[in-house]
Design a protein around this motif. Structure first.
Motif, PDB file in Angstrom:
ATOM      1  N   LEU A   1      12.994   6.916 -12.153  1.00  0.00           N
ATOM      2  CA  LEU A   1      14.042   6.267 -13.166  1.00  0.00           C
ATOM      3  C   LEU A   1      15.011   4.813 -12.460  1.00  0.00           C
ATOM      4  CD1 LEU A   1      15.301   8.700 -15.588  1.00  0.00           C
ATOM      5  CD2 LEU A   1      14.024   6.759 -16.023  1.00  0.00           C
ATOM      6  N   ARG A   2      15.176   5.395 -11.087  1.00  0.00           N
ATOM      7  CA  ARG A   2      15.904   4.421 -10.294  1.00  0.00           C
ATOM      8  C   ARG A   2      14.921   3.340  -9.628  1.00  0.00           C
ATOM      9  NH1 ARG A   2      17.319   7.786  -6.799  1.00  0.00           N
ATOM     10  NH2 ARG A   2      19.402   8.277  -7.544  1.00  0.00           N
ATOM     11  N   ALA A   3      13.462   3.814  -9.474  1.00  0.00           N
ATOM     12  CA  ALA A   3      12.519   2.800  -9.028  1.00  0.00           C
ATOM     13  C   ALA A   3      12.432   1.731 -10.126  1.00  0.00           C
ATOM     14  CB  ALA A   3      11.220   3.469  -8.762  1.00  0.00           C
ATOM     15  N   ALA A   4      12.633   1.895 -11.495  1.00  0.00           N
ATOM     16  CA  ALA A   4      12.381   1.219 -12.669  1.00  0.00           C
ATOM     17  C   ALA A   4      13.727   0.517 -13.073  1.00  0.00           C
ATOM     18  CB  ALA A   4      12.114   2.244 -13.660  1.00  0.00           C
ATOM     19  N   ALA A   5      14.884   0.640 -12.005  1.00  0.00           N
ATOM     20  CA  ALA A   5      15.940  -0.006 -12.319  1.00  0.00           C
ATOM     21  C   ALA A   5      16.703   0.305 -13.434  1.00  0.00           C
ATOM     22  CB  ALA A   5      15.994  -1.643 -12.335  1.00  0.00           C
ATOM     23  N   ILE A   6      16.701   1.663 -13.989  1.00  0.00           N
ATOM     24  CA  ILE A   6      17.361   2.278 -15.180  1.00  0.00           C
ATOM     25  C   ILE A   6      18.687   2.619 -14.664  1.00  0.00           C
ATOM     26  CG2 ILE A   6      17.630   4.125 -16.504  1.00  0.00           C
ATOM     27  CD1 ILE A   6      15.147   2.237 -17.289  1.00  0.00           C
ATOM     28  N   ASP A   7      19.752   2.200 -15.210  1.00  0.00           N
ATOM     29  CA  ASP A   7      21.180   2.658 -14.936  1.00  0.00           C
ATOM     30  C   ASP A   7      21.308   4.196 -14.961  1.00  0.00           C
ATOM     31  OD1 ASP A   7      21.809  -0.074 -14.563  1.00  0.00           O
ATOM     32  OD2 ASP A   7      22.729  -0.508 -16.493  1.00  0.00           O
ATOM     33  N   GLN A   8      22.102   4.712 -14.056  1.00  0.00           N
ATOM     34  CA  GLN A   8      22.609   6.000 -14.167  1.00  0.00           C
ATOM     35  C   GLN A   8      21.356   6.896 -14.177  1.00  0.00           C
ATOM     36  OE1 GLN A   8      25.142   5.794 -17.714  1.00  0.00           O
ATOM     37  NE2 GLN A   8      26.764   6.653 -16.173  1.00  0.00           N
ATOM     38  N   PRO A   9      20.307   6.575 -13.278  1.00  0.00           N
ATOM     39  CA  PRO A   9      19.188   7.400 -13.226  1.00  0.00           C
ATOM     40  C   PRO A   9      19.431   8.961 -13.324  1.00  0.00           C
ATOM     41  CG  PRO A   9      19.460   6.546 -11.088  1.00  0.00           C
ATOM     42  CD  PRO A   9      20.509   5.739 -12.067  1.00  0.00           C
ATOM     43  N   ARG A  10      20.223   9.618 -12.589  1.00  0.00           N
ATOM     44  CA  ARG A  10      20.361  10.846 -12.425  1.00  0.00           C
ATOM     45  C   ARG A  10      20.963  11.700 -13.724  1.00  0.00           C
ATOM     46  NH1 ARG A  10      23.315  12.287  -6.968  1.00  0.00           N
ATOM     47  NH2 ARG A  10      22.757  14.390  -7.789  1.00  0.00           N
ATOM     48  N   TYR A  11      21.912  10.809 -14.253  1.00  0.00           N
ATOM     49  CA  TYR A  11      22.376  11.305 -15.600  1.00  0.00           C
ATOM     50  C   TYR A  11      21.302  11.327 -16.694  1.00  0.00           C
ATOM     51  CZ  TYR A  11      25.136  10.851 -19.909  1.00  0.00           C
ATOM     52  OH  TYR A  11      25.710  10.966 -21.100  1.00  0.00           O
ATOM     53  N   GLU A  12      20.591  10.374 -16.731  1.00  0.00           N
ATOM     54  CA  GLU A  12      19.719   9.902 -17.862  1.00  0.00           C
ATOM     55  C   GLU A  12      18.492  11.095 -17.567  1.00  0.00           C
ATOM     56  OE1 GLU A  12      18.014   6.368 -18.933  1.00  0.00           O
ATOM     57  OE2 GLU A  12      20.053   5.224 -19.284  1.00  0.00           O
ATOM     58  N   ALA A  13      18.217  11.301 -16.307  1.00  0.00           N
ATOM     59  CA  ALA A  13      17.144  12.464 -16.132  1.00  0.00           C
ATOM     60  C   ALA A  13      17.719  13.778 -16.638  1.00  0.00           C
ATOM     61  CB  ALA A  13      16.912  12.692 -14.605  1.00  0.00           C
ATOM     62  N   ARG A  14      19.160  13.988 -16.383  1.00  0.00           N
ATOM     63  CA  ARG A  14      19.510  15.399 -17.108  1.00  0.00           C
ATOM     64  C   ARG A  14      19.502  15.416 -18.647  1.00  0.00           C
ATOM     65  NH1 ARG A  14      23.357  14.182 -12.979  1.00  0.00           N
ATOM     66  NH2 ARG A  14      25.308  13.790 -14.576  1.00  0.00           N
ATOM     67  N   LEU A  15      19.966  14.156 -18.968  1.00  0.00           N
ATOM     68  CA  LEU A  15      20.018  13.992 -20.603  1.00  0.00           C
ATOM     69  C   LEU A  15      18.639  14.645 -21.068  1.00  0.00           C
ATOM     70  CD1 LEU A  15      22.074  11.083 -21.697  1.00  0.00           C
ATOM     71  CD2 LEU A  15      22.535  13.356 -22.193  1.00  0.00           C
ATOM     72  N   LEU A  16      17.572  14.088 -20.654  1.00  0.00           N
ATOM     73  CA  LEU A  16      16.199  13.885 -21.160  1.00  0.00           C
ATOM     74  C   LEU A  16      15.649  15.309 -20.847  1.00  0.00           C
ATOM     75  CD1 LEU A  16      14.641  10.544 -20.189  1.00  0.00           C
ATOM     76  CD2 LEU A  16      15.497  11.429 -22.399  1.00  0.00           C
ATOM     77  N   LEU A  17      15.826  15.813 -19.695  1.00  0.00           N
ATOM     78  CA  LEU A  17      15.450  17.266 -19.557  1.00  0.00           C
ATOM     79  C   LEU A  17      16.388  18.182 -20.283  1.00  0.00           C
ATOM     80  CD1 LEU A  17      13.606  18.823 -17.913  1.00  0.00           C
ATOM     81  CD2 LEU A  17      15.093  19.116 -16.128  1.00  0.00           C
ATOM     82  N   ALA A  18      17.485  18.215 -20.445  1.00  0.00           N
ATOM     83  CA  ALA A  18      18.154  19.157 -21.263  1.00  0.00           C
ATOM     84  C   ALA A  18      17.515  18.982 -22.798  1.00  0.00           C
ATOM     85  CB  ALA A  18      19.759  18.719 -21.277  1.00  0.00           C
ATOM     86  N   HIS A  19      17.303  17.936 -23.275  1.00  0.00           N
ATOM     87  CA  HIS A  19      16.713  17.704 -24.518  1.00  0.00           C
ATOM     88  C   HIS A  19      15.542  18.392 -24.681  1.00  0.00           C
ATOM     89  CE1 HIS A  19      15.839  15.675 -28.573  1.00  0.00           C
ATOM     90  NE2 HIS A  19      14.861  15.397 -27.937  1.00  0.00           N
ATOM     91  N   ALA A  20      14.679  18.212 -23.669  1.00  0.00           N
ATOM     92  CA  ALA A  20      13.288  18.709 -23.458  1.00  0.00           C
ATOM     93  C   ALA A  20      13.217  20.380 -23.501  1.00  0.00           C
ATOM     94  CB  ALA A  20      12.300  18.288 -22.323  1.00  0.00           C
ATOM     95  N   LEU A  21      14.465  20.897 -23.021  1.00  0.00           N
ATOM     96  CA  LEU A  21      14.386  22.259 -22.899  1.00  0.00           C
ATOM     97  C   LEU A  21      15.381  22.885 -24.255  1.00  0.00           C
ATOM     98  CD1 LEU A  21      15.106  22.582 -18.966  1.00  0.00           C
ATOM     99  CD2 LEU A  21      13.193  23.629 -20.212  1.00  0.00           C
ATOM    100  N   GLY A  22      15.931  21.820 -24.900  1.00  0.00           N
ATOM    101  CA  GLY A  22      16.526  22.548 -25.752  1.00  0.00           C
ATOM    102  C   GLY A  22      18.008  23.113 -25.352  1.00  0.00           C
ATOM    103  N   THR A  23      18.626  22.531 -24.351  1.00  0.00           N
ATOM    104  CA  THR A  23      19.898  23.196 -23.810  1.00  0.00           C
ATOM    105  C   THR A  23      20.602  21.970 -23.482  1.00  0.00           C
ATOM    106  OG1 THR A  23      20.609  24.661 -22.015  1.00  0.00           O
ATOM    107  CG2 THR A  23      18.749  23.072 -21.385  1.00  0.00           C
ATOM    108  N   THR A  24      21.767  22.489 -22.544  1.00  0.00           N
ATOM    109  CA  THR A  24      22.716  21.587 -22.369  1.00  0.00           C
ATOM    110  C   THR A  24      22.585  21.104 -20.695  1.00  0.00           C
ATOM    111  OG1 THR A  24      24.318  23.121 -21.591  1.00  0.00           O
ATOM    112  CG2 THR A  24      24.408  22.260 -23.789  1.00  0.00           C
ATOM    113  N   GLN A  25      23.345  19.784 -20.368  1.00  0.00           N
ATOM    114  CA  GLN A  25      23.340  19.372 -19.055  1.00  0.00           C
ATOM    115  C   GLN A  25      24.121  20.527 -18.167  1.00  0.00           C
ATOM    116  OE1 GLN A  25      24.066  15.194 -18.083  1.00  0.00           O
ATOM    117  NE2 GLN A  25      24.578  15.154 -20.298  1.00  0.00           N
ATOM    118  N   ASP A  26      25.056  21.184 -18.575  1.00  0.00           N
ATOM    119  CA  ASP A  26      25.753  22.173 -17.758  1.00  0.00           C
ATOM    120  C   ASP A  26      24.796  23.258 -17.537  1.00  0.00           C
ATOM    121  OD1 ASP A  26      28.247  20.454 -17.985  1.00  0.00           O
ATOM    122  OD2 ASP A  26      29.336  21.662 -19.411  1.00  0.00           O
TER     123      ASP A  26
END
Length: 301
Positions: free
Chosen positions: A20-45
């Motif tokens: 995501l960082r290489a694609a110039a997406i803002d807040q890449p680590r935050y967005e990675a957590r959002l998307l993985l939590a969604h895929a797993l059906g859980t929370t970022q925490d």
């Protein structure tokens, strides 16, 4: 993604953040957590508490699809299907504009104009989209009833769903129609976040917006003011005596919209800035309201 089967949460987050960082997406680590939590059906925490946990194959496949969509600049809210606004959790879709924190300044201005939570006010939201503005006000004013109107039937249906999911369906109704043409009533409060982008400027917006959000919610005509012309012309008939309208503005549009309002016999009554300091929520009055200016964001609710 090139993580092998059986890779951990930490490995997926690390690699996705880099992509995501290489694609110039803002807040890449935050967005990675959002998307993985969604895929797993859980929370970022939960992700951060257990980074060594293995990601199951099905979740890894969902995460890969979400990441691919994000790299195509699909908004995160569309991937998740949800967006937070005010105190609400709202369903979103490509038929509606994604609610943004800047628009919360309209809610703040409306609540300040009607400070008594026991007052039974009648509210209209023109171009309701997800229903965000109307539902946020209803959530804070339990004696209020509101109608949300949108030109897109899909948007009106989504707003009705959001009302049900947030426990506000009994004090709201949603209709499809062209601005106020379908209405013959007077309201104490009219809210609107109309399309206000100049038509020729839409192609130059961020790809997340230009390619994935509905043109109907963006296109304000050649000068960005078409919707304001229609709304200000309709407001004198829509507002009850002493009624108030709160309109969202694009940057630098205050003077032009105030001019349209004065031409319709309305009184500009101040403007509340958003968190970035941009004049965002223009307040217009139909007689009887003291001109109390809204000059900045209110304290966090």
């Amino acid at each position: 993604m090139t993580c092998p089967p059986g890779s951990t949460i930490g490995a997926y987050l690390c690699q996705a953040g880099q992509v995501l960082r290489a694609a110039a997406i803002d807040q890449p680590r935050y967005e990675a957590r959002l998307l993985l939590a969604h895929a797993l059906g859980t929370t970022q925490d939960a992700l951060l508490r257990n980074p060594r946990a293995e990601v199951p194959a099905e979740a890894a496949a969902r995460f890969g699809q979400s990441l691919k969509a994000r790299l195509d600049h699909t908004p995160v809210a569309h991937i998740l299907g949800r967006q937070g606004f005010w105190t609400l959790d709202l369903a979103v879709s490509p038929a509606t504009l994604i609610p943004r924190p800047d628009s919360e300044s309209l809610v703040e201005a409306a609540l300040e104009a009607f400070p008594d939570p026991k007052r039974p006010i009648r509210v209209l939201d023109l171009g309701t989209g997800t229903g965000a503005l109307l539902l946020a006000v209803l959530a804070e004013r339990p004696a209020a009833f509101g109608i949300g109107l949108d030109r897109a039937p899909e948007a009106a249906a989504l707003a009705a769903r959001n009302a049900r999911e947030n426990g506000l369906a009994d004090r709201s109704a949603f209709l499809a129609g062209d601005w106020a043409a379908a209405l013959d009533s007077a309201f104490d409060l009219v809210l609107s976040n109309p399309p206000y982008i100049e038509r020729d400027a839409i192609a130059g917006l961020m790809p997340d917006v230009a390619r994935h959000e509905p043109a109907l919610a963006l296109d304000g005509g050649a000068d960005g003011l078409d919707a304001y012309r229609a709304i200000t012309a309709a407001l004198p008939a829509l507002l009850a005596p002493g009624g108030v309208a709160v309109l969202e503005l694009g940057q630098g549009q205050r003077a032009a919209v105030e001019g349209l309002a004065r031409g319709a016999g309305l009184e500009p009554a101040g403007c509340r800035a958003d968190l970035g300091g941009i004049e965002r929520a223009l307040l217009l009055a139909k007689g009887g309201l003291a001109k109390k200016p809204f000059v900045g964001p209110a304290p966090a609710h």
